[in-house]
Write a protein that holds these residues in place. Structure first.
Motif, mmCIF file in Angstrom:
data_model
loop_
_atom_site.group_PDB
_atom_site.id
_atom_site.type_symbol
_atom_site.label_atom_id
_atom_site.label_comp_id
_atom_site.label_asym_id
_atom_site.label_seq_id
_atom_site.Cartn_x
_atom_site.Cartn_y
_atom_site.Cartn_z
ATOM 1 N N ASN A 86 -64.076 -20.032 -6.954
ATOM 2 C CA ASN A 86 -65.134 -20.320 -7.776
ATOM 3 C C ASN A 86 -66.961 -20.814 -7.767
ATOM 4 N N ASP A 87 -67.387 -19.645 -6.311
ATOM 5 C CA ASP A 87 -68.040 -19.933 -6.324
ATOM 6 C C ASP A 87 -68.652 -20.417 -5.316
ATOM 7 N N HIS A 88 -67.956 -20.903 -5.093
ATOM 8 C CA HIS A 88 -68.484 -22.238 -4.161
ATOM 9 C C HIS A 88 -69.228 -21.045 -2.100
ATOM 10 N N LEU A 89 -70.115 -21.765 -1.709
ATOM 11 C CA LEU A 89 -70.517 -21.363 -1.111
ATOM 12 C C LEU A 89 -69.701 -21.623 0.556
ATOM 13 N N PHE A 90 -70.121 -20.637 1.480
ATOM 14 C CA PHE A 90 -69.225 -20.939 2.982
ATOM 15 C C PHE A 90 -70.467 -21.549 3.789
ATOM 16 N N GLY A 91 -70.666 -22.697 4.047
ATOM 17 C CA GLY A 91 -71.817 -23.197 4.282
ATOM 18 C C GLY A 91 -72.421 -23.347 2.617
ATOM 19 N N SER A 92 -74.603 -23.970 3.665
ATOM 20 C CA SER A 92 -75.390 -24.515 1.979
ATOM 21 C C SER A 92 -76.468 -23.734 2.983
ATOM 22 N N VAL A 93 -77.386 -23.881 1.659
ATOM 23 C CA VAL A 93 -78.749 -23.399 2.092
ATOM 24 C C VAL A 93 -79.427 -25.516 2.371
ATOM 25 N N THR A 94 -80.405 -25.350 2.782
ATOM 26 C CA THR A 94 -80.492 -26.558 3.306
ATOM 27 C C THR A 94 -82.286 -26.858 3.388
ATOM 28 N N SER A 95 -82.486 -27.752 3.243
ATOM 29 C CA SER A 95 -83.963 -27.628 3.288
ATOM 30 C C SER A 95 -84.999 -26.993 4.982
ATOM 31 N N GLY A 96 -84.070 -26.615 5.976
ATOM 32 C CA GLY A 96 -84.733 -26.574 7.240
ATOM 33 C C GLY A 96 -84.292 -25.153 7.209
ATOM 34 N N PHE A 107 -96.544 -19.385 5.171
ATOM 35 C CA PHE A 107 -96.283 -21.310 4.565
ATOM 36 C C PHE A 107 -95.656 -21.964 5.621
ATOM 37 N N THR A 108 -96.757 -22.774 6.082
ATOM 38 C CA THR A 108 -96.745 -24.139 6.774
ATOM 39 C C THR A 108 -96.348 -25.097 6.443
ATOM 40 N N VAL A 109 -94.527 -25.256 5.689
ATOM 41 C CA VAL A 109 -94.449 -26.582 5.285
ATOM 42 C C VAL A 109 -93.233 -27.519 6.259
ATOM 43 N N ASP A 110 -93.332 -28.277 6.613
ATOM 44 C CA ASP A 110 -92.466 -29.556 6.937
ATOM 45 C C ASP A 110 -90.819 -29.666 6.614
ATOM 46 N N ARG A 111 -90.325 -29.919 7.551
ATOM 47 C CA ARG A 111 -88.559 -29.786 6.228
ATOM 48 C C ARG A 111 -88.556 -31.259 5.332
ATOM 49 N N ARG A 112 -89.763 -31.735 6.588
ATOM 50 C CA ARG A 112 -89.051 -33.034 5.827
ATOM 51 C C ARG A 112 -89.420 -33.461 4.100
ATOM 52 N N LYS A 113 -90.392 -32.977 4.562
ATOM 53 C CA LYS A 113 -91.389 -32.734 3.053
ATOM 54 C C LYS A 113 -90.592 -31.945 1.719
ATOM 55 N N LYS A 121 -75.384 -26.357 -2.289
ATOM 56 C CA LYS A 121 -73.820 -25.792 -2.120
ATOM 57 C C LYS A 121 -73.350 -24.615 -3.274
ATOM 58 N N THR A 122 -73.914 -24.110 -4.346
ATOM 59 C CA THR A 122 -73.449 -23.276 -5.400
ATOM 60 C C THR A 122 -74.721 -22.117 -6.191
ATOM 61 N N LEU A 123 -73.537 -20.734 -6.200
ATOM 62 C CA LEU A 123 -74.335 -19.832 -6.141
ATOM 63 C C LEU A 123 -75.347 -20.394 -7.462
ATOM 64 N N GLY A 124 -76.695 -19.675 -8.275
ATOM 65 C CA GLY A 124 -77.708 -20.047 -8.937
ATOM 66 C C GLY A 124 -78.920 -19.958 -8.578
ATOM 67 N N GLU A 125 -79.889 -20.342 -9.923
ATOM 68 C CA GLU A 125 -80.939 -21.133 -9.134
ATOM 69 C C GLU A 125 -82.073 -21.863 -9.194
ATOM 70 N N PHE A 126 -82.439 -22.435 -8.652
ATOM 71 C CA PHE A 126 -82.730 -24.106 -8.382
ATOM 72 C C PHE A 126 -84.251 -24.423 -8.325
ATOM 73 N N LEU A 140 -90.529 -24.985 -6.246
ATOM 74 C CA LEU A 140 -90.373 -24.191 -5.242
ATOM 75 C C LEU A 140 -88.576 -23.342 -5.982
ATOM 76 N N LYS A 141 -89.135 -22.492 -6.400
ATOM 77 C CA LYS A 141 -88.353 -21.433 -6.584
ATOM 78 C C LYS A 141 -87.264 -20.905 -6.139
ATOM 79 N N VAL A 142 -85.821 -21.367 -5.644
ATOM 80 C CA VAL A 142 -85.319 -20.663 -5.126
ATOM 81 C C VAL A 142 -84.320 -20.445 -5.451
ATOM 82 N N THR A 143 -82.913 -19.069 -5.351
ATOM 83 C CA THR A 143 -81.727 -18.635 -5.097
ATOM 84 C C THR A 143 -81.364 -17.724 -4.387
ATOM 85 N N ILE A 144 -79.104 -18.561 -4.570
ATOM 86 C CA ILE A 144 -78.431 -18.179 -4.158
ATOM 87 C C ILE A 144 -77.978 -17.247 -4.826
#
Length: 157
Positions: A86-96, A107-113, A121-126, A140-144
């Motif tokens: 079901n397109d569920h990720l092993f692991g995830s994409v975090t702010s880190g 680009f220097t961006v603090d992960r807390r920002k 945790k899913t495929l797609g565009e965020f 920010l456009k993030v694609t998984i």
């Protein structure tokens, strides 16, 4: 205990504010972390001078944040992750992970920002919000996408 904030503290106040906090919070977190100083008469006089410089510093930070925001508008990050049913990720994409990939692009961006309520945790565009300054937020456009395993060809006999 009354303290004067030297930095913005989430859910407490902004730089230069005089706030009342629990004794333990002030002694064990704000003061050692140099986020605040005790609100004595001498410090209140010093804080007036700091407020003037803080206004100038805030204006400069806002200009820098707006410049970075304009640059980040065109940036797209691509993550390849292993995928299960079901397109569920092993692991995830975090702010880190996002901050690390931004650092690789210069680009220097603090992960807390990076305002991720939960790891992706899913495929797609965020479109992930990044709060660069009190008044400047960019997206920010993030694609998984799935990690394609490389097929190894077996030599013919």
């Amino acid at each position: 205990m009354e303290v004067i904030l030297k930095e913005d503290v989430v859910k407490l106040g902004h730089r230069g504010d005089v706030v009342k906090v629990a004794d333990g919070y002030g002694r064990n977190y704000l003061l050692p972390g140099k986020l605040a100083i005790e609100a004595t008469l001498a410090n209140k006089a010093v804080i007036e001078q700091m407020k003037g410089s803080a206004v100038r510093k805030l204006a400069k930070e806002k200009v820098l944040a707006e410049e970075l925001s304009a640059k980040l508008e065109s940036v797209e990050l691509l993550f390849e992750r292993k995928v299960g049913e079901n397109d569920h990720l092993f692991g995830s994409v975090t702010s880190g992970d996002i901050a690390h990939q931004l650092a690789e692009k210069g680009f220097t961006v603090d992960r807390r920002k990076i305002s991720l309520e939960e790891p992706l945790k899913t495929l797609g565009e965020f479109h992930v919000p990044i709060k660069l300054h009190r008044e400047v937020t960019t997206h920010l456009k993030v694609t998984i996408q799935p990690d394609e395993p490389t097929e190894t060809a077996t030599p013919a006999a």
